[in-house]
Design an enzyme around this catalytic site. Structure first.
Site, PDB file in Angstrom:
ATOM      1  N   ASP A 107       0.903  -1.230   0.079  1.00 58.20           N
ATOM      2  CA  ASP A 107       0.148  -0.011  -0.053  1.00 58.20           C
ATOM      3  C   ASP A 107       0.993   1.250   0.114  1.00 58.20           C
ATOM      4  O   ASP A 107       1.659   1.310   0.787  1.00 58.20           O
ATOM      5  CB  ASP A 107      -0.893   0.010   1.064  1.00 58.20           C
ATOM      6  CG  ASP A 107      -2.554   0.427   1.101  1.00 58.20           C
ATOM      7  OD1 ASP A 107      -2.379   1.547   0.524  1.00 58.20           O
ATOM      8  OD2 ASP A 107      -3.080  -0.038   1.389  1.00 58.20           O
ATOM      9  N   ASP A 207      -3.210   4.587  -2.571  1.00 61.30           N
ATOM     10  CA  ASP A 207      -4.402   5.140  -1.684  1.00 61.30           C
ATOM     11  C   ASP A 207      -4.621   6.488  -2.215  1.00 61.30           C
ATOM     12  O   ASP A 207      -3.973   7.435  -2.194  1.00 61.30           O
ATOM     13  CB  ASP A 207      -3.747   5.586  -0.118  1.00 61.30           C
ATOM     14  CG  ASP A 207      -4.701   5.564   0.820  1.00 61.30           C
ATOM     15  OD1 ASP A 207      -5.548   4.624   1.065  1.00 61.30           O
ATOM     16  OD2 ASP A 207      -4.847   6.675   1.534  1.00 61.30           O
ATOM     17  N   GLU A 261      -6.137   3.829  -6.087  1.00 64.21           N
ATOM     18  CA  GLU A 261      -7.574   3.976  -5.612  1.00 64.21           C
ATOM     19  C   GLU A 261      -8.168   5.531  -6.063  1.00 64.21           C
ATOM     20  O   GLU A 261      -7.581   6.639  -5.619  1.00 64.21           O
ATOM     21  CB  GLU A 261      -7.495   4.015  -4.135  1.00 64.21           C
ATOM     22  CG  GLU A 261      -8.884   3.801  -3.158  1.00 64.21           C
ATOM     23  CD  GLU A 261      -8.992   4.482  -2.023  1.00 64.21           C
ATOM     24  OE1 GLU A 261      -9.971   3.893  -1.445  1.00 64.21           O
ATOM     25  OE2 GLU A 261      -7.796   4.979  -1.487  1.00 64.21           O
ATOM     26  N   HIS A 333     -11.544  -3.346   2.895  1.00 63.46           N
ATOM     27  CA  HIS A 333     -11.440  -2.885   4.404  1.00 63.46           C
ATOM     28  C   HIS A 333     -12.059  -1.758   4.558  1.00 63.46           C
ATOM     29  O   HIS A 333     -12.254  -1.101   5.852  1.00 63.46           O
ATOM     30  CB  HIS A 333      -9.976  -2.599   4.874  1.00 63.46           C
ATOM     31  CG  HIS A 333      -9.243  -1.609   3.888  1.00 63.46           C
ATOM     32  ND1 HIS A 333      -9.008  -1.424   2.898  1.00 63.46           N
ATOM     33  CD2 HIS A 333      -8.967  -0.298   4.385  1.00 63.46           C
ATOM     34  CE1 HIS A 333      -8.516  -0.490   2.310  1.00 63.46           C
ATOM     35  NE2 HIS A 333      -8.478   0.481   3.331  1.00 63.46           N
ATOM     36  N   ASP A 334     -12.800  -0.986   3.641  1.00 65.12           N
ATOM     37  CA  ASP A 334     -13.414   0.232   3.750  1.00 65.12           C
ATOM     38  C   ASP A 334     -15.147   0.023   3.627  1.00 65.12           C
ATOM     39  O   ASP A 334     -15.755   0.958   3.695  1.00 65.12           O
ATOM     40  CB  ASP A 334     -13.082   1.488   2.899  1.00 65.12           C
ATOM     41  CG  ASP A 334     -11.608   1.769   3.150  1.00 65.12           C
ATOM     42  OD1 ASP A 334     -11.307   1.898   4.285  1.00 65.12           O
ATOM     43  OD2 ASP A 334     -10.983   2.253   2.238  1.00 65.12           O
TER      44      ASP A 334
HETATM   45  C1  NOJ Z   1      -8.374   5.028   1.504  1.00 65.49           C
HETATM   46  C2  NOJ Z   1      -8.094   3.874   2.569  1.00 65.49           C
HETATM   47  O1  NOJ Z   1      -8.524   2.741   1.931  1.00 65.49           O
HETATM   48  C3  NOJ Z   1      -8.774   4.207   3.725  1.00 65.49           C
HETATM   49  O2  NOJ Z   1      -8.853   3.143   4.632  1.00 65.49           O
HETATM   50  C4  NOJ Z   1      -7.975   5.333   4.565  1.00 65.49           C
HETATM   51  O3  NOJ Z   1      -9.030   5.646   5.734  1.00 65.49           O
HETATM   52  C5  NOJ Z   1      -8.087   6.479   3.551  1.00 65.49           C
HETATM   53  N1  NOJ Z   1      -7.867   6.127   2.250  1.00 65.49           N
HETATM   54  C6  NOJ Z   1      -7.104   7.444   4.035  1.00 65.49           C
HETATM   55  O4  NOJ Z   1      -5.949   7.027   3.894  1.00 65.49           O
END
Ligand code: NOJ
Length: 573
Positions: A107, A207, A261, A333-334
């Protein structure tokens, strides 16, 4: 590499043919009893991943961090957080994965750092060379520079008493945004990436990479347009220049998986990131299909509207078919657990988990499997706000009560249980031992109480389990180029229950039919589909007919995949 990850030429790189497994290390496997997953714990599960058949692991952040956002707030990019181990443990993970032909993708969190990163400490003191590493703004302590909102709620600016200025943080106040206009910042980031490449990583998951460029002058955003300010920081003015520079300086001529992302990216934006004339990313994580059930924000949700969901998937399949490549995911994970959100985590848990896996493994693009998805893990109960760990969920509850939208936690509990990121972060359920076999100590977040029933050990010995089905799906994906590269066409777009599509590659054809509903239904195969020669290759029901009838009678959440036999000498094999 041998049996997997073959790929090989420009049109068929390994990452198009791969299935990627996402590890959230804090919740994966704890080897030392401190209640936090770690790298030694991950290394011990290498055989599990090998047995599942995945080709790459995306490892969420394990770097030095105060853990305000579980490692997405990095204070040292070149070290490992002590709770996870050290660089030797990391090298051990790399080696055990590589020995099994599994690649390792790290990551890369470079939109922001932690406020405890040395760069921020120096910047705060206005040390030589560091004063402009972040977005600072002079002004009165009660007058933020603009109206931008943080993605975690509240204003995106905090006043720093030490420097006597405001600084920007699109996430938590402990995550200040780096100033990418500063070439010294870019050089430091490139150097750090190079350092990890020298350590043998096989790619990066970047990210929120489309947030790194902000409109010059940081003007106010339109408060009516969703997240206030987004038009000034999502897919911002110089983002492509920055990514091209990164590509030319660091990533070019390497055999890497680079996935960005990109919240808020359209198909047209994505083509610029990944297309043949794009910025050099392999693929992006787009968000349209995982926001389809959102209202004004993620905390106001509705049922997933299938017709709209299908339309979004079809649009992305077509939009990147010739120019670029898709990532395919329903969970990470989000996001809440996919079986609870898109399927049925009660009576049809196994069946609908298999159906959703069928979808992600039979679309064009690279499937991403999030830990626990392969055993059908579900959303969890959070009986009190004290059980929540995520800064985003805690902020939401606090603000809802503060702003009078809720009198107490009970008023928002249902929303939290349906949407909170903590749903995805409960410990991986390895067995029915105490704490699901995740730790010998006290887990940092409670286990989902259903671990006695939903766990790897049980699933492993059951040929009918979600896990056994995922193994088959992944193997099928590796066997058939048709499923990797074949052209996608949506069938019966208006059918409110059935998601059906065809795949086509050279002389090979496929028909995938998914009944995404808790009621039985029937599906008339559209006339444009040639049923001749199609044979059942995988299904989540025992009694599915081996060839395609004119009308399919489908049980609740029934999934079937029909393909024509493989032809020798197909693309890539
Ligand atoms: C996206 C990540 O997937 C998430 O878990 C994180 O809180 C935010 N970006 C900030 O880095």
């Amino acid at each position: 590499m041998s049996r997997r990850n073959a790929g090989g030429d420009d049109d068929h790189p390994w990452w198009k043919e791969a299935v990627v497994y996402q590890v959230y290390p804090k919740s994966f496997n704890d080897s030392d009893g401190d209640g936090i997953g770690d790298l030694a714990g991950l290394a011990r599960r290498a055989d599990y991943l090998d047995d599942l058949g995945v080709d790459a692991v995306w490892l969420c952040p394990v770097y030095g961090s105060p853990m305000a956002d579980n490692g997405y707030d990095i204070s040292d990019y070149r070290s490992i957080h002590p709770a996870y181990g050290d660089m030797d443990d990391w090298r051990q993970v790399r080696d055990v994965l590589h020995e099994r032909d599994i690649r390792l993708v790290m990551d890369l969190v470079v939109n922001h750092t932690s406020d405890e990163h040395e760069w921020f400490r120096r910047s705060r003191r206005e040390e030589d060379g560091y004063a402009d590493y972040y977005h600072w703004w002079e002004g009165e302590p009660d007058e933020p520079p603009n109206n931008w909102e943080s993605i975690f709620g509240g204003p995106a600016w905090s006043y720093d008493e030490a420097r006597g200025e405001w600084y920007l943080h699109l996430f938590d106040e402990k995550q200040p945004d780096l100033n990418w206009r500063n070439s010294a910042v870019r050089e430091d980031v490139h150097g750090m990436m190079q350092w990890w490449l020298d350590e043998g990583v096989d790619g990066f998951r970047m990210d929120v990479i489309n947030l790194i460029s902000k409109t010059e002058g940081l003007p106010d955003g339109d408060p009516e347009a969703g997240l206030t300010g987004a038009e000034h920081f999502m897919n911002g003015p110089r983002v492509h220049d920055r990514l091209r520079e990164m590509h030319d300086r660091v990533l070019d001529d390497r055999d890497l998986l680079v996935v960005g992302e990109t919240p808020g990216a359209s198909v047209a934006d994505a083509r610029e990131y990944v297309g043949p004339n794009g910025d050099g990313l392999s693929m992006v994580f787009q968000f349209e299909h995982v926001t389809v059930d959102h209202g004004d924000d993620k905390w106001t949700t509705a049922d997933v509207p299938l017709a709209e969901f299908k339309e979004i998937i079809a649009k992305w399949q077509a939009g990147l078919a010739d120019e670029g490549w898709n990532s395919v995911y329903l969970s990470n994970h989000d996001q809440p657990r996919m079986v609870s959100r898109f399927g049925d985590d009660g009576e049809y848990r196994r069946k609908s988990a298999k159906l959703l896996g069928t979808l992600t493994h039979t679309l064009q693009g690279t499937p991403f499997v999030y830990q626990g998805e392969e055993i059908g893990m579900t959303n969890a109960p959070f009986e009190s706000p004290d059980e929540l760990r995520d800064v985003e969920a805690k902020n939401y509850v606090e603000r809802a009560v503060e702003h009078g939208e809720a009198d107490c936690y009970e008023d928002v509990r249902e929303t939290v249980e349906a949407t909170a990121r903590d749903n995805a972060r409960t410990p991986m359920q390895w067995s029915d031992d105490t704490h699901a076999g995740f730790t010998d100590g006290e887990p940092w977040i409670e286990c989902n109480p259903n671990y006695a029933e939903v766990n790897v050990e049980r699933a492993r010995s059951d040929p009918d389990s979600v896990l056994s089905y995922y193994r088959e799906l992944i193997a099928l994906r590796h066997e058939r180029d048709l499923l990797v590269y074949g052209e996608f066409e949506l069938l019966a777009p208006d059918d409110p229950d059935v998601f059906a599509y065809s795949r086509r590659l050279d002389g090979e054809r496929g028909l995938i039919v998914l009944n995404v509903a808790a009621d039985a239904t029937s599906f008339d195969v559209p006339a444009e589909v040639d049923r001749d020669g199609l044979e059942l290759v995988i299904a989540n029901a025992d009694d599915a007919p081996a060839t395609v009838p004119a009308t399919l009678d489908l049980d609740p959440y029934e999934a079937r995949v029909y393909l024509t036999p493989s032809q020798e000498g197909g693309v890539g094999r």
